[in-house]
Design a protein around this motif. Sequence first.
Motif, PDB file in Angstrom:
ATOM      1  N   GLY A 166       0.793  -1.225   0.000  1.00  0.00           N
ATOM      2  CA  GLY A 166       0.000   0.000   0.000  1.00  0.00           C
ATOM      3  C   GLY A 166       0.824   1.272   0.000  1.00  0.00           C
ATOM      4  O   GLY A 166       1.876   1.365  -0.612  1.00  0.00           O
ATOM      5  N   ARG A 167       0.313   2.245   0.740  1.00  0.00           N
ATOM      6  CA  ARG A 167       0.929   3.572   0.786  1.00  0.00           C
ATOM      7  C   ARG A 167       2.346   3.521   1.346  1.00  0.00           C
ATOM      8  O   ARG A 167       3.238   4.206   0.859  1.00  0.00           O
ATOM      9  CB  ARG A 167       0.046   4.496   1.622  1.00  0.00           C
ATOM     10  N   THR A 168       2.563   2.695   2.374  1.00  0.00           N
ATOM     11  CA  THR A 168       3.898   2.569   2.957  1.00  0.00           C
ATOM     12  C   THR A 168       4.881   2.070   1.910  1.00  0.00           C
ATOM     13  O   THR A 168       6.012   2.558   1.829  1.00  0.00           O
ATOM     14  CB  THR A 168       3.878   1.610   4.164  1.00  0.00           C
ATOM     15  N   HIS A 212       3.270   1.233  -9.824  1.00  0.00           N
ATOM     16  CA  HIS A 212       2.901   0.824  -8.472  1.00  0.00           C
ATOM     17  C   HIS A 212       1.393   0.639  -8.291  1.00  0.00           C
ATOM     18  O   HIS A 212       0.963  -0.359  -7.699  1.00  0.00           O
ATOM     19  CB  HIS A 212       3.451   1.807  -7.445  1.00  0.00           C
ATOM     20  N   PRO A 213       0.554   1.553  -8.804  1.00  0.00           N
ATOM     21  CA  PRO A 213      -0.897   1.378  -8.596  1.00  0.00           C
ATOM     22  C   PRO A 213      -1.459   0.096  -9.228  1.00  0.00           C
ATOM     23  O   PRO A 213      -2.527  -0.358  -8.833  1.00  0.00           O
ATOM     24  CB  PRO A 213      -1.511   2.617  -9.264  1.00  0.00           C
ATOM     25  N   LEU A 257       4.693   2.488  -1.349  1.00  0.00           N
ATOM     26  CA  LEU A 257       4.947   3.565  -2.299  1.00  0.00           C
ATOM     27  C   LEU A 257       5.930   4.579  -1.722  1.00  0.00           C
ATOM     28  O   LEU A 257       6.861   5.012  -2.405  1.00  0.00           O
ATOM     29  CB  LEU A 257       3.639   4.249  -2.692  1.00  0.00           C
ATOM     30  N   ILE A 258       5.761   4.934  -0.459  1.00  0.00           N
ATOM     31  CA  ILE A 258       6.669   5.882   0.190  1.00  0.00           C
ATOM     32  C   ILE A 258       8.081   5.309   0.233  1.00  0.00           C
ATOM     33  O   ILE A 258       9.053   6.000  -0.073  1.00  0.00           O
ATOM     34  CB  ILE A 258       6.163   6.248   1.604  1.00  0.00           C
TER      35      ILE A 258
END
Length: 175
Positions: A57-59, A105-106, A61-62
Amino acid sequence: MGQPAGSVPVGCLLLGWALGGSPLWGLLTVTALAVLPVASVLALRAFGVVDTLRITGRTRLILLAGGAAWELIAVALLWSWGAQAPLRAGLIGVLAALVAMLALHPTGVSAHTSIPALFAGALLPGAPVWGALMVVAAAVAGWARLRVGAHTLAQVAAWPPVVGAAGLVGAVLAG
C-alpha cells in the motif's frame, strides 16, 4: 532469487562486477544500491515504523520513492568515484527501471518479478549472458508468484517486462 531481498544484492553485484570490470566495483555497487537501503528498511522495522517486511500500500509507495531517491544519490556517488562507462550506463538503466516501477505501483506490479527484470534490462547491453540469466530469474519468480496466488498474470507477465524494457532503454541511451 525471486525474493527482492535476494535478487537486489545479486543484481547489484552482477551489475557492478560485470559492467565495472572488477569485484571491487561489484562490492561498491552492492553496498551503495542494496546493503544501505535494506539496512534502512530493517532499521524502520526495528524502530516500529513498519511492523513487517511485507510492505504494501501507501507505505510501500513511500519506501519505493525514498529508495529511488537514495538510488539517485548512490548512482551519483558511484559515478563520482570513477565508474566506467558500461557501469554508468547500467546504473542509468536501473534508475529508468525504478521510475517505471514507481509509475506502475498502482497496478500491483510484482516486485519479486520486476527486480530481476530491472537488472536484466540494465545488464543486457553490457553483459548479455548475465542479463539473459536475470530474464530467466524474473520468469521463475513470476511463475512462483502466480503459483502461490500472490499476483495476477498481468502483474507478473505484463508489467515486469515494461520495467525491464525501461532498464534496457535507459542503459542503451546512456551507453
